[in-house]
Design an enzyme around this catalytic site. Structure first.
Site, PDB file in Angstrom:
ATOM      1  N   LYS A  73    -134.715  22.963 -50.361  1.00  0.00           N
ATOM      2  CA  LYS A  73    -134.165  24.306 -50.184  1.00  0.00           C
ATOM      3  C   LYS A  73    -134.169  24.639 -48.704  1.00  0.00           C
ATOM      4  CE  LYS A  73    -132.545  27.529 -52.982  1.00  0.00           C
ATOM      5  NZ  LYS A  73    -131.670  27.268 -54.144  1.00  0.00           N
ATOM      6  N   ASP A 106    -126.249  29.409 -51.775  1.00  0.00           N
ATOM      7  CA  ASP A 106    -127.218  30.235 -52.489  1.00  0.00           C
ATOM      8  C   ASP A 106    -126.887  31.674 -52.096  1.00  0.00           C
ATOM      9  OD1 ASP A 106    -130.405  29.562 -53.671  1.00  0.00           O
ATOM     10  OD2 ASP A 106    -129.853  31.613 -53.202  1.00  0.00           O
TER      11      ASP A 106
END
Length: 484
Positions: free
Chosen positions: A165, A205
């Site tokens: 991430k 995201d």
């Protein structure tokens, strides 16, 4: 040792010698605990690992929260297969964390500096894979929590992708296209040296949509002088996949369908609460309508919209235009007949419903909100966002008979189709919309099946079954690859 040296340095004048000695005893005790715990005591070992992480990173509350939810749920697996327990110390520690400065200039010639991050958590079953988040709240703790969850989610898809991430505390809201491009180019200039099609493949995201992905991909191509599938979520004209924007929302609804089918029910006619206003929420509502369900709500940071008789395709189109084209909050959207706006959280005063699908941000549903959902008649909660329910809320669901679909399983459709995009890029081909959606549907059925089978094997709820099913695949690879 580092902590002991720091304490000793501060107490060097000798006045606080007792403090120095006490700190030395405490730190030596903490450091030696893990080595004294036998693998035959997995529950104690797990708690000691969590304590060690909290001691090492005391201010990372989001990361602590996910460890407290995931690791204890693996205890039944470790009791049956104790050979995997020693891998746990490596599993909780990211393989690499990159932090870098992102300096850029706005339209007025003013300089700005943001922080960029990439947490490359686990490559045990494939290249790091996970989104980039641009939001003022981004920090190392949040990205470690997201990256850790991503390991299990990606493993559940059955695809060969690891967990990672990244992102930045940059806020794209209110910025012009030129300013967003300037930031994305500066961000990718630093990130490019750490990623690659077989190393780390980021995606979008929160705050990183099609516009940002395009700018990031263009800068990578400029720097490396190559056209490769280095990012997923790309536009269809430069290597994207059909269904990718819809994938998380569609996959969530497919997963809910399977949860209901296991109890002999269907979505048709059920009233559904949806939070969020991004891609996940939008396409969740779209697919709910296709299945004959009645989606009631959507929300953004300013409040929520409600249609008492259910959102229509026209109302959804209006909301999508407000968010995707006009880029305005719901407070500025013209409310048509049958549609009303309310301030605050949809979970603070939820209308009567059967299903709740949180698709906004982490921890949006706490214990109080969970209690209100039960009072509103909700019988099923499935997560479109990452960790939108607190651990207290999850405990409440389980104890009160509310079926719970955890995010790492229910919202895995997005990364699943990202993996399909990687496959299409590698083969230099493009699959049809029908083929990608069919593969997505099949993937969500597989995720529910392996999660529920693990739940049955170990006699635990579905969310624990999902953790065990994903964790088993990663731990098997870690054991096979050796200590590294």
């Amino acid at each position: 040792d580092r902590y002991q040296r720091r304490v000793h340095g501060r107490c060097a004048d000798g006045k606080d010698e007792k403090i120095t000695q006490a700190a030395s005893v405490v730190m030596t005790s903490v450091a030696s605990r893990l080595s004294t715990i036998e693998p035959s005591e997995p529950a104690e070992y797990v708690q000691e690992v969590i304590r060690r992480v909290k001691h090492r990173d005391p201010n990372q509350k989001e990361f602590h929260q996910t460890l407290e939810e995931v690791l204890p749920s693996l205890v039944p697996f470790f009791k049956k297969y104790p050979q995997y327990l020693p891998c746990l110390l490596r599993l909780v520690e990211p393989e690499q964390i990159v932090q870098f400065r992102v300096a850029w200039m706005d339209q007025n010639g003013e300089q700005h500096v943001n922080r960029g991050f990439r947490v490359q958590y686990s490559s045990a079953i494939g290249p790091y894979k996970g989104g980039l988040r641009f939001h003022p709240t981004v920090n190392e703790s949040i990205l470690k929590f997201l990256g850790f969850e991503q390991i299990f989610k990606n493993a559940l898809t059955g695809m060969p992708i690891g967990g990672g991430k990244g992102g930045s505390d940059f806020d794209p809201k209110g910025k012009s296209d030129i300013e967003v491009m300037a930031f994305c180019q500066a961000f990718m200039t630093e990130l490019a040296r750490h990623i690659g099609a077989s190393t780390d493949v980021p995606a979008g995201d929160i705050g990183v949509g099609g516009r940002e992905i395009g700018f990031l991909f263009g800068q990578y191509k400029r720097l490396r002088n190559e056209f490769s599938g280095i990012l997923t979520g790309k536009g269809m004209t430069f290597g994207g996949s059909l269904i990718r924007p819809e994938a998380t929302g569609y996959g969530l609804v497919f997963f809910v369908r399977e949860m209901l089918a296991a109890k002999g029910k269907s979505l048709k006619g059920l009233r559904v609460l949806v939070s969020g206003a991004g891609n996940v929420a939008q396409y969740t509502v779209e697919k709910l309508l296709a299945f004959g369900a009645i989606p009631l709500t959507m929300s953004d940071s300013g409040g929520w919209i409600q249609a008492k008789d259910g959102l229509t395709t026209e109302a959804l189109a209006k909301a999508m235009q407000a968010k995707n084209e006009d880029r305005i909050p719901f407070t500025e959207m013209v409310m048509e007949q049958g549609l009303e706006f309310q301030q605050g959280s949809v979970w603070a005063n939820p209308p009567a419903a059967d299903i709740a699908l949180p698709c906004a941000v982490q921890n949006e549903i706490d214990l109080v909100a969970a209690e209100k959902l039960k009072a509103a008649g909700v019988i099923l909660v499935a997560e479109g966002a990452n960790m939108p329910s607190t651990n207290e809320a999850i405990d409440f669901y389980i104890k009160n008979g509310i079926d719970y679909g955890p995010g790492k399983a229910a919202n895995a459709g997005g990364v699943g189709v990202s993996a399909l995009e990687m496959a299409q890029n590698a083969m230099r081909t493009t699959w049809t919309r029908e083929e990608v959606e069919a593969r997505l549907d099949e993937m969500m059925v597989h995720i529910f099946k392996c999660s529920s089978e693990a739940a049955q094997e170990f006699g635990v709820p579905l969310y624990q079954g999902a953790n065990i099913a994903g964790g088993r695949r990663v731990l098997e690879a870690m054991l096979a690859e050796g200590v590294m």
